[in-house]
Design an enzyme around this catalytic site. Structure first.
Site, PDB file in Angstrom:
ATOM      1  N   SER A   1      29.257  -4.895 -28.115  1.00  0.00           N
ATOM      2  CA  SER A   1      28.373  -5.972 -27.661  1.00  0.00           C
ATOM      3  C   SER A   1      27.018  -5.826 -28.342  1.00  0.00           C
ATOM      4  CB  SER A   1      28.177  -5.894 -26.151  1.00  0.00           C
ATOM      5  OG  SER A   1      27.059  -6.688 -25.790  1.00  0.00           O
TER       6      SER A   1
ATOM      7  N   ASP B   1      34.460  -4.649 -19.391  1.00  0.00           N
ATOM      8  CA  ASP B   1      33.087  -4.838 -19.875  1.00  0.00           C
ATOM      9  C   ASP B   1      32.076  -4.287 -18.879  1.00  0.00           C
ATOM     10  OD1 ASP B   1      30.785  -5.775 -21.072  1.00  0.00           O
ATOM     11  OD2 ASP B   1      31.259  -7.906 -20.846  1.00  0.00           O
TER      12      ASP B   1
HETATM   13  C1  DX5 Z   1      26.788  -7.346 -19.252  1.00  0.00           C
HETATM   14  C2  DX5 Z   1      27.479  -7.763 -20.527  1.00  0.00           C
HETATM   15  C3  DX5 Z   1      28.018  -6.636 -21.289  1.00  0.00           C
HETATM   16  C4  DX5 Z   1      27.018  -5.621 -21.748  1.00  0.00           C
HETATM   17  C5  DX5 Z   1      27.666  -4.285 -21.640  1.00  0.00           C
HETATM   18  O1  DX5 Z   1      26.433  -8.466 -18.533  1.00  0.00           O
HETATM   19  O2  DX5 Z   1      28.533  -8.671 -20.265  1.00  0.00           O
HETATM   20  O3  DX5 Z   1      28.812  -7.088 -22.374  1.00  0.00           O
HETATM   21  O4  DX5 Z   1      26.578  -5.806 -23.061  1.00  0.00           O
HETATM   22  O5  DX5 Z   1      26.719  -3.331 -21.888  1.00  0.00           O
HETATM   23  P1  DX5 Z   1      26.967  -1.790 -21.628  1.00  0.00           P
HETATM   24  O6  DX5 Z   1      28.123  -1.373 -22.472  1.00  0.00           O
HETATM   25  O7  DX5 Z   1      25.670  -1.174 -22.059  1.00  0.00           O
HETATM   26  O8  DX5 Z   1      27.228  -1.619 -20.160  1.00  0.00           O
HETATM   27 ZN    ZN Z   2      29.980  -9.109 -21.981  1.00  0.00          ZN
END
Ligand code: DX5
Ligand code: ZN
Length: 215
Positions: A7, A174
């Site tokens: 992401s 996610d």
């Molecule tokens: C959160 C997003 C994620 C986010 C995950 O609302 O949908 O895709 O980027 O980030 P990490 O891996 O840092 O938890």
């Molecule tokens: Zn996401």
């Protein structure tokens, strides 16, 4: 081996071309694009114009996660911008079945995302129609949050439903995926891991992407 969808939410937004190049070099299977509108989630990110620009700098397919209210209003814009998989939240659209059919009418892959508190039953009657279920393992809105342990049960139950019914659906997870919990999560039966801060927070992003790929 699970696929990896880094992401860019945790990437350096002033340098997206280079940031995407790093995960591409590391073997990323998708680029995960977190679109937020400040209404469905308490944060705002980017929309179709940015996606269109970065589409030109990479060959990696775009996994577009729409955290926006009534996403049906913008589906066409995201498809024109270059989305390959479009994921909408079950909670964000009143007529989920209709929204799914609408995305499919463009010949694109469709995913449905579930917030942590939303039960799997909410998508029971659309499972035959979709390509992917995105299990949110944090409350959507921000990168860098901690994985919610109760989501392990949810992933296992979804895996069983897919297998028992011979469905052709990928499970994507996610939120809060890090090097130290990735193997345990994959072992629950996950196909695609979204990783934000776990990749872009690393000193060497190329190397870190490869490490996730090799789990
Ligand atoms: C959160 C997003 C994620 C986010 C995950 O609302 O949908 O895709 O980027 O980030 P990490 O891996 O840092 O938890
Ligand atoms: Zn996401």
């Amino acid at each position: 081996m699970a696929k990896i969808s880094p992401s860019i939410l945790s990437a350096d937004f002033s340098n997206l071309k280079e940031e995407i190049g790093k995960v591409e070099e590391g073997g990323a299977d998708f680029i995960h694009l977190d679109v937020m509108d400040g209404i469905f989630v308490p944060n705002i990110t980017f929309g179709p114009p940015v996606i269109k620009k970065i589409k030109a700098v990479t060959e990696v397919p775009f996994d577009v996660h729409l955290m926006i209210d009534r996403p049906e209003r913008y589906i066409e814009d995201f498809i024109v911008a270059g989305a390959d998989i479009i994921t909408v939240h079950a909670e964000s659209t009143t007529h989920l079945h209709r929204t799914i059919q609408y995305i499919k009418s463009y010949d694109k892959k469709v995913g449905v995302a579930l917030n942590p508190s939303t039960s799997l039953e909410s998508i029971e009657y659309v499972l035959e129609d979709i390509d992917m279920v995105l299990i949110m393992t944090v409350n959507p809105g921000f990168g860098g949050q901690s994985f919610i342990p109760a989501m392990k049960r949810k992933i296992q139950r979804l895996r069983k439903t897919i297998d028992d019914n011979n469905l052709d659906i990928k499970i994507e997870v996610d939120g809060g995926v890090k090097l130290d919990n990735a193997k345990e999560i994959i072992d629950l039966g996950v196909d695609i891991l979204v990783v934000g801060s776990g990749i872009y927070g690393a000193e060497d992003v190329v190397q870190r992407t490869k490490m996730f790929k090799n789990i």
